[in-house]
Design an enzyme around this catalytic site. Structure first.
Site, PDB file in Angstrom:
ATOM      1  N   LYS A 193       0.844  -1.189   0.000  1.00 57.09           N
ATOM      2  CA  LYS A 193       0.000   0.000   0.000  1.00 57.09           C
ATOM      3  C   LYS A 193       0.878   1.237   0.000  1.00 57.09           C
ATOM      4  O   LYS A 193       1.578   1.505   0.983  1.00 57.09           O
ATOM      5  CB  LYS A 193      -0.896   0.046   1.239  1.00 57.09           C
ATOM      6  N   GLY A 246       6.600   4.551   8.846  1.00 54.96           N
ATOM      7  CA  GLY A 246       5.669   5.643   9.085  1.00 54.96           C
ATOM      8  C   GLY A 246       5.832   6.149  10.504  1.00 54.96           C
ATOM      9  O   GLY A 246       6.904   6.041  11.099  1.00 54.96           O
ATOM     10  N   SER A 247       4.755   6.664  11.054  1.00 51.89           N
ATOM     11  CA  SER A 247       4.852   7.252  12.394  1.00 51.89           C
ATOM     12  C   SER A 247       4.856   6.174  13.471  1.00 51.89           C
ATOM     13  O   SER A 247       4.335   5.072  13.281  1.00 51.89           O
ATOM     14  CB  SER A 247       3.666   8.183  12.644  1.00 51.89           C
ATOM     15  N   THR A 248       5.434   6.548  14.612  1.00 48.78           N
ATOM     16  CA  THR A 248       5.462   5.633  15.750  1.00 48.78           C
ATOM     17  C   THR A 248       4.038   5.309  16.198  1.00 48.78           C
ATOM     18  O   THR A 248       3.728   4.170  16.558  1.00 48.78           O
ATOM     19  CB  THR A 248       6.283   6.260  16.901  1.00 48.78           C
ATOM     20  N   LEU A 249       3.167   6.275  16.125  1.00 47.64           N
ATOM     21  CA  LEU A 249       1.773   6.080  16.527  1.00 47.64           C
ATOM     22  C   LEU A 249       1.121   4.957  15.730  1.00 47.64           C
ATOM     23  O   LEU A 249       0.489   4.053  16.270  1.00 47.64           O
ATOM     24  CB  LEU A 249       1.012   7.395  16.300  1.00 47.64           C
ATOM     25  N   VAL A 250       1.262   5.033  14.424  1.00 48.99           N
ATOM     26  CA  VAL A 250       0.655   4.013  13.575  1.00 48.99           C
ATOM     27  C   VAL A 250       1.418   2.691  13.684  1.00 48.99           C
ATOM     28  O   VAL A 250       0.834   1.615  13.594  1.00 48.99           O
ATOM     29  CB  VAL A 250       0.565   4.480  12.111  1.00 48.99           C
ATOM     30  N   GLY A 251       2.722   2.787  13.907  1.00 45.26           N
ATOM     31  CA  GLY A 251       3.528   1.579  14.087  1.00 45.26           C
ATOM     32  C   GLY A 251       2.972   0.705  15.203  1.00 45.26           C
ATOM     33  O   GLY A 251       2.932  -0.520  15.096  1.00 45.26           O
ATOM     34  N   GLU A 269       9.802   0.880  10.753  1.00 49.57           N
ATOM     35  CA  GLU A 269      10.722   2.007  10.666  1.00 49.57           C
ATOM     36  C   GLU A 269       9.896   3.225  11.040  1.00 49.57           C
ATOM     37  O   GLU A 269       9.004   3.620  10.287  1.00 49.57           O
ATOM     38  CB  GLU A 269      11.240   2.178   9.224  1.00 49.57           C
ATOM     39  N   CYS A 296      12.919  12.073   7.958  1.00 53.63           N
ATOM     40  CA  CYS A 296      12.717  11.231   9.144  1.00 53.63           C
ATOM     41  C   CYS A 296      13.989  11.165   9.947  1.00 53.63           C
ATOM     42  O   CYS A 296      13.998  10.970  11.143  1.00 53.63           O
ATOM     43  CB  CYS A 296      12.258   9.812   8.786  1.00 53.63           C
ATOM     44  N   GLU A 393       8.497  14.660  17.284  1.00 56.60           N
ATOM     45  CA  GLU A 393       8.922  14.757  15.901  1.00 56.60           C
ATOM     46  C   GLU A 393       8.024  15.723  15.146  1.00 56.60           C
ATOM     47  O   GLU A 393       6.828  15.531  15.082  1.00 56.60           O
ATOM     48  CB  GLU A 393       8.865  13.376  15.245  1.00 56.60           C
TER      49      GLU A 393
END
Lengths: 493, 500
Positions: A193, A246-251, A269, A296, A393
Site C-alpha cells: 500500500k 511511518g509514524s510511531t503512533l501508527v507503528g 521504521e 525522518c 517529531e
C-alpha cells in the site's frame, strides 16, 4: 475502467508527457477498486487535484492476497531460481533508469520535493537499491551445521510467502523500492500500500514491473487509506509478514494488529528526533552545510558547543534564510511545499507550541507565500528539554539549536528521547568522533556528515524508532523464514 | 526474610539434601517480594505443597530493571569484554555440572519429569547450551561495508540493554538457560520470570550464578504470575526486548503489550501441532520408536510434540499394532523411581485441560484406541492415549493438547499428506519417515515448519536454530541465529572527506 492519468509537463526543468492507467495493480492487471471509488491526489504546490486514482479497500486486499499466494505457489517463491529473480530485478532497474526524468517529475508532482533532488538523488538511490538486491537474489544461503556424523543438519532460509508492505509519503519511490527489492529478491510475493498522498510513482512502477516481465501476482499494489487497506494488510490471516514505515503512533497499531491476527512478523521504521552534536573543533563551514539536511532522519536537535555556537548560529541562520523556497519545478528551488494540508497544520501547530512554551523564534516561524503548503525554514533557540518542539517529531523545516558546554553531559542529553533512529557528530578529533558515535543510542550515526545512506548499510531504529533493520544483508532476515532440517543417518532409537 | 527451602531427598535414584533461599533475586540479593506474599510450589506426583517461594509484583520488576540498568551501564554491557563474559558463563557451566544431580532432583520435584530424564537430558543439554554461548561471547562481530574510499561505514552489534524473559514450566531449567545464555553472552542484563509452577531450578541457578561471580544486577529473577510480573515485563518502558516461550494465546498478549508500551523487540516461541509423516518404506520398528518418543517425551508437554501421526496405508495396521504395544508398555509412575518413563502432568490445570481434550475427542466421535483415562488415583497422571478415526476439524486434531495424546491418521496420497500436514495455523516442527532420499528431502522442504526431522524426532542441539513458522512463533532461538535476538545493529558512517 480505471482512470488514465495524462499530463503534460512544461516546466523549466522538465518537459515531457505521461500517460498511464492508475488502477489498483492486482494479478498483473490494472483494475478499479471493488467499491468503484477513487482518491484525489493533490499537488501540494497549489493544492489542486492532479488526477484521481482508484481506491482499494479490504476486499481488494483479499484479491491481492489470493493472487500473491497463487504466484508464490507457482511462478515465484522457490519455483523461480534466484538467478532469474535477480535478472528481473536488474531489468526493472534498467527500465527505471530509462524513465528517470519521468519518475522524478511524478515524484515531484505529488510529493512537492524539488525535481532536481528527485532526479539527482531519489531516483538514482532507488535504482542503486534495486540493483543491490538483484545481486543478492541467488546468494540466499542457509547453513550446514556440524552436530554428529550420524546426523546431517542444515538450515534453509526460505521465502515467507505473501508479505504485506505499507509505505509513507516522504520518499515515495525510494520507500517503495526499499520494501519490494529485498522482498522480491528473497522470493516473496508482495501486497503493498503506497501512501494515499503520493501514489503516482508506485503506480508507474507497476507498469515498469509489468514491462520488465514479472509474472502476474508477484507484485500487487493496492492504493488506499491506512485505516482500510493498511489495517486489512496488518491483520490479514494469510499475510505472514508486514513491514511498515511511518509514524510511531501508527507503528503501534500495526504491531497490535499483527498480534491480534496471526502473529505475523513485523518490521517497523518509525519516527525520530535525531541529535546533531557539533563540537568546538568541527569544520564549521561543513557542519553548517550538513546541518541543512532534513526528513525522518532530520537532525532536528542541533547541539552546538559553546566555543563556536555564535558563529555557527550566524552562518546557519544566513544559510537557512537564503534557501530558495518555491515551485519544485523551478531550477533554483531548494525547498518545496510540505506534503499536505494535514502536515502543514501539524507543523504550524508545533511552531505555535514552541512560541507558547516560551522558546524563541530566531528565524522563520511563518507560512511562506499564500498558496500551497510552504513553510519558512525555522530555527528555535532558548528551549528546554520538556518542550514539545524538543521532544516530539515535527517533520518539517524546523530545528532547535541548543548550546552545550559539558562533553560528558551532551551524550546524555542527546540520548534523552524515546527515539533512536539517527544521530550525528561533528569533530575532527578521532577519539571523540568514534567514542561519541559509539555511545549514542541510534541505529545510524554519521560522523562529519549527515543523511548519507547506502544500500549495503543497514538502517533502522533503537528504542521506539523501530524494530529491525532495512538495507544491506541485514534486510534479508526480514523476508526469510529459517527452517532447520535434521536428517538421521543412523542413530537408533 | 525470604524462606529457606530445605529438603532431604531419599529416593532410589537420588539421595541428597538441598537448602537454599527462595527469595526473588534482585541486584545480587535474595529478597522478599514487595507485598511480602508467597507462591506455593506443588509436587504434581501427589498434589502436596513442597515449599513456598517469594512472590514478585510489578514493583519488584521495577527494582529489577533498576538493578539491571545500573549493571548494564557499569559492570556489564560493553564495559565487560566478551572474553570475560564468556569466562563467567563457562564457570557457571562447570558449577551447574557439579550440581547436576541436585538440579535434576529439583526439576523432577516441581515439574514431575523422571529424575533420570532430567539428569541425562535436561541437565546435559543445559550445560552444553551455556558452554556453547560462552564461546560466542567474544565473537560478536559487526561488518565493515565498502561504499567509497571517502567514507568509512561499519556496523556494531551492540547489546540491547535490559532484556525481559518469560519462560514456561515444561523444561524449566533448559528454557531458563536457552534464554539467559545468549542474552548474557551478547552483553545484556536480564529480568526473567520463571513459571510460578516450576521456580525451583531457576532460583537455585541464581545461587550458582552468584557463586560463579556474575556482578550484582546482571541476572535478576522475579518469580510471579503471568498477569502481574509477566505483564509488567512485557509492558515495561525500560525493557527494550522481551523473549517469551509459552502458549500462542499468551504470546499474543505479550506482543500486544510490547506494541502498546515502547515497541520493544519481541521473540516468541509458541505452540505446535506437529505432524509426523510415516511412509510405506519407513524402517517400521524405528518409526514406531521415534513416534512414541515424539509424543510421549516429557509426557507430551513439548511444544514440538509429534501429535498428529500420519501413517501410509500399507503399513498402517502393523504400525498401529506396534505403536499400541509401545504405548501400553510405558512405565508411568514416581519420577524418583528408577524405571519411570512418564511422570505426572505438571499441574491440576494442565491435567484438567488434557482430560478435557480427551473428552472432546470422544464427544466429537473419534475413537479412543488406547488409554483415555487417568492413571492411578493420586497426582496428575494420564495414560498414554491414541485416538483413531478423527476428522480434520476435531479439536483434538486442530488444537495443541500438551499431553500424552496423539491422533493417528491413515493416508494414501503423498501429495495430499503434505497438504494435510500443513493444514494448521501452527508451524513449529514436523517429521518424515522414509528411506527414499528424494522423498525424504523434498517432503521436508515442503513442510511449513521451523524444524524438520527425517527418520528421527526431538533431536535438538544448541547450535541449531529452533522456532516457528506461522502462529508457532516469531524469531529463532539457538545457534548463531539467537545472537540477532539480543543485539541492536548500529551503522556508523564516518566521512573521510566528502564535502557538502
Amino acid at each position: 475502467m480505471p482512470i488514465v492519468f495524462t499530463h503534460e509537463f512544461n516546466t523549466p526543468v522538465y518537459k515531457g508527457k505521461v500517460s498511464f492507467n492508475t488502477g489498483l495493480f492486482i494479478n498483473g492487471q490494472f483494475v478499479d477498486g471493488l467499491d468503484g471509488t477513487t482518491i484525489d491526489v493533490v499537488n501540494p504546490t497549489d493544492s489542486k487535484v492532479i488526477p484521481s486514482v482508484s481506491e482499494g479497500t479490504q476486499k481488494d486486499v483479499d484479491l491481492a492476497v489470493d493472487a500473491a499466494e497463487k504466484a508464490f505457489e507457482t511462478t515465484w517463491g522457490l519455483n523461480c531460481p534466484g538467478s532469474k529473480r535477480g535478472r528481473l530485478l536488474s531489468k526493472l532497474a534498467s527500465l527505471m533508469e530509462e524513465h528517470t526524468d519521468e519518475l522524478a517529475a511524478l515524484e515531484t508532482l505529488d510529493n512537492g520535493k524539488t525535481f532536481n533532488t528527485a532526479r539527482s538523488w531519489d531516483v538514482p538511490a532507488a535504482i542503486t537499491c534495486v540493483r543491490y538486491f538483484a545481486g543478492w537474489a541467488d546468494k540466499i544461503s542457509g547453513r550446514v551445521i556440524e552436530t554428529t556424523e550420524e546426523r546431517f543438519t542444515y538450515t534453509r532460509h526460505e521465502p515467507i510467502g505473501v508479505v504485506g508492505q505499507i509505505i509513507p509519503w516522504n520518499f515515495p519511490l525510494l520507500m517503495f523500492i526499499w520494501k519490494i527489492a529485498p522482498a522480491l529478491a528473497t522470493g516473496n510475493t508482495v501486497v503493498l500500500k503506497p501512501s494515499e498522498f503520493t501514489p503516482l510513482t508506485a503506480i508507474r512502477m507497476c507498469h515498469l514491473a509489468q514491462e520488465a516481465g514479472f509474472p502476474p501476482g508477484i507484485l500487487n499494489v493496492v492504493t488506499g487509506y491506512g485505516n482500510t487497506v493498511g489495517s486489512a494488510i496488518s491483520s490479514h490471516m494469510r499475510i505472514h509478514k508486514v513491514a511498515f514505515t511511518g509514524s510511531t503512533l501508527v507503528g503501534r497499531k500495526i504491531m497490535e494488529a499483527a498480534a491480534n491476527s496471526n502473529l505475523k512478523n513485523v518490521t517497523l521504521e518509525l519516527g525520530g528526533k535525531s541529535p546533531n552534536i557539533i563540537f568546538n573543533d568541527a569544520d564549521l563551514e561543513q557542519a553548517v552545510r550538513w546541518a541543512m539536511l532534513g526528513s525522518c532522519i532530520a537532525g532536528s536537535r542541533i547541539f552546538v558547543q559553546e566555543g563556536i555556537c555564535d558563529e555557527f548560529l550566524k552562518r546557519f541562520t544566513e544559510k537557512s534564510r537564503s534557501i530558495k523556497v518555491g515551485d519544485p519545478f523551478a531550477p533554483d528551488t531548494f525547498q518545496g511545499p510540505q506534503i499536505s494540508k494535514i502536515q502543514y497544520d501539524r507543523i504550524m501547530g508545533y511552531i505555535d507550541s514552541g512560541k507558547k512554551e516560551g522558546a524563541k523564534i530566531h528565524l522563520g516561524g511563518e507560512r511562506h507565500g499564500s498558496e500551497g503548503y510552504f513553510i519558512q525554514p525555522t530555527i528555535f533557540l532558548d528551549t528546554n528539554p520538556d518542550m514539545r518542539i524538543v521532544k516530539e517529531e515535527i517533520f518539517g523545516p524546523v530545528s532547535v539549536v541548543i548550546k552545550f558546554s559539558d562533553e560528558e553531559d551532551i551524550v546524555r542529553q542527546a540520548n534523552d528521547t524515546v527515539y533512536g533512529l539517527a544521530a550525528a557528530v561533528f569533530t575532527k578529533d578521532v577519539n571523540r568522533a568514534i567514542t561519541t558515535a559509539h555511545k549514542l543510542k541510534a541505529g545510524s550515526v554519521w560522523v562529519n556528515c549527515y543523511g548519507l545512506a547506502d544500500p549495503n548499510t543497514p538502517f533502522g531504529g533503537f528504542k521506539q524508532s523501530g524494530i529491525g533493520r532495512e538495507m544491506g544483508e541485514y534486510a534479508l532476515n526480514n523476508y526469510t523464514e529459517v527452517k532447520s532440517v535434521n536428517v538421521n543417518l543412523g542413530l537408533k532409537m | 526474610m525470604p524462606a529457606v527451602f530445605t529438603h532431604e531427598f531419599n529416593t532410589p535414584v537420588y539421595k541428597g539434601k538441598v537448602s537454599f533461599n527462595t527469595g526473588l533475586f534482585i541486584n545480587g540479593q535474595f529478597v522478599d517480594g514487595s507485598d511480602g506474599t508467597t507462591i506455593d510450589v506443588v509436587n504434581p506426583t501427589n498434589g502436596a505443597v513442597v515449599t513456598s517461594v517469594s512472590e514478585g509484583t510489578p514493583r519488584d520488576v521495577d527494582l529489577a530493571v533498576d538493578a539491571a540498568e545500573k549493571a548494564f551501564e557499569t559492570t556489564w554491557g560493553l564495559n565487560c569484554p566478551g572474553s570475560k563474559r564468556g569466562l563467567l558463563l563457562n564457570k557457571l557451566a562447570a558449577i551447574v555440572e557439579e550440581h547436576t544431580e541436585e538440579l535434576a532432583a529439583l526439576e523432577a520435584l516441581d515439574n514431575g519429569k523422571a529424575f533420570n530424564m532430567a539428569r541425562t537430558g535436561d541437565l546435559a543439554l543445559s550445560i552444553e547450551c551455556i558452554r556453547y554461548y560462552a564461546g560466542w561471547a567474544d565473537k560478536i562481530t559487526g561488518r565493515v561495508l565498502e561504499t567509497g574510499e571517502d567514507k568509512f561505514n561499519y556496523t556494531r552489534h551492540e547489546p540491547i540493554g535490559v532484556v525481559g524473559q518469560i519462560i514456561p514450566w515444561n523444561f524449566p531449567l533448559l528454557m531458563f538457560v536457552w534464554k539467559i545464555a545468549p542474552a548474557l553472552a551478547t552483553g545484556n542484563t536480564i529480568v526473567i520470570k520463571p513459571s510460578e509452577f516450576t521456580p525451583l531450578t531457576a532460583i537455585r541457578m541464581c545461587h550458582l550464578v552468584q557463586e560463579a561471580g556474575f556482578p550484582a544486577g546482571v541476572l535478576n529473577v522475579v518469580t510471579g504470575y503471568g498477569n502481574t510480573v509477566g505483564h509488567a515485563i512485557s509492558s515495561h518502558m525500560r525493557i527494550h526486548k522481551v523473549a517469551f516461550t509459552g502458549s500462542t494465546l499468551v504470546g499474543r498478549k505479550v506482543m500486544e503489550a510490547a506494541a502498546k508500551s515502547n515497541l520493544k523487540n519481541i521473540t516468541l516461541e509458541l505452540g505446535g501441532k506437529s505432524p509426523n509423516i510415516i511412509f510405506n518404506d519407513a524402517d517400521l520398528e524405528q518409526a514406531v520408536n521415534w513416534a512414541a518418543f515424539g509424543i510421549y517425551f516429557n509426557h507430551g508437554q513439548c511444544c514440538c510434540a509429534g501429535s498428529r501421526i500420519f501413517v501410509q496405508e500399507e503399513i498402517y495396521d502393523e504400525f498401529l499394532k506396534r505403536f499400541t504395544e509401545k504405548s501400553r508398555s510405558i512405565k508411568i509412575g514416581d519420577p524418583f523411581a528408577s524405571d519411570t518413563s512418564q511422570g505426572p502432568q505438571v499441574s491440576q490445570i494442565q491435567y484438567d485441560r488434557i482430560m478435557g481434550y480427551i473428552e472432546s475427542g470422544k464427544n466429537q466421535g473419534a475413537k479412543v484406541h488406547v488409554g483415555g483415562e487417568r492413571h492411578g488415583s493420586e497426582g496428575y497422571f494420564i495414560q498414554p492415549t491414541i485416538f483413531l478415526d478423527s476428522s480434520p476439524d476435531m479439536r483434538i486434531v486442530q488444537e495443541e493438547i500438551f499431553g500424552p495424546v496423539s491422533v493417528v491418521i491413515k493416508f494414501k496420497d503423498e501429495e495430499d499428506v503434505v497438504r494435510q500436514a500443513n493444514d494448521t495455523m501452527y508451524g513449529l516442527a514436523a517429521a518424515v519417515f522414509t528411506r527414499d532420499v528424494s522423498r525424504a528431502i523434498t517432503t521436508a522442504h515442503k513442510l511449513k515448519a521451523g524444524t524438520l526431522w527425517v527418520n528421527c524426532y526431538n533431536q535438538l542441539n544448541s547450535n541449531v536454530p529452533f522456532g516457528g513458522f506461522k502462529q508457532s512463533g516469531i524469531g529463532r532461538e539457538l545457534g548463531e541465529y539467537a545472537l540477532s535476538n539480543y543485539t541492536e545493529v548500529k551503522a556508523v558512517h564516518v566521512n573521510l572527506g566528502k564535502k557538502r
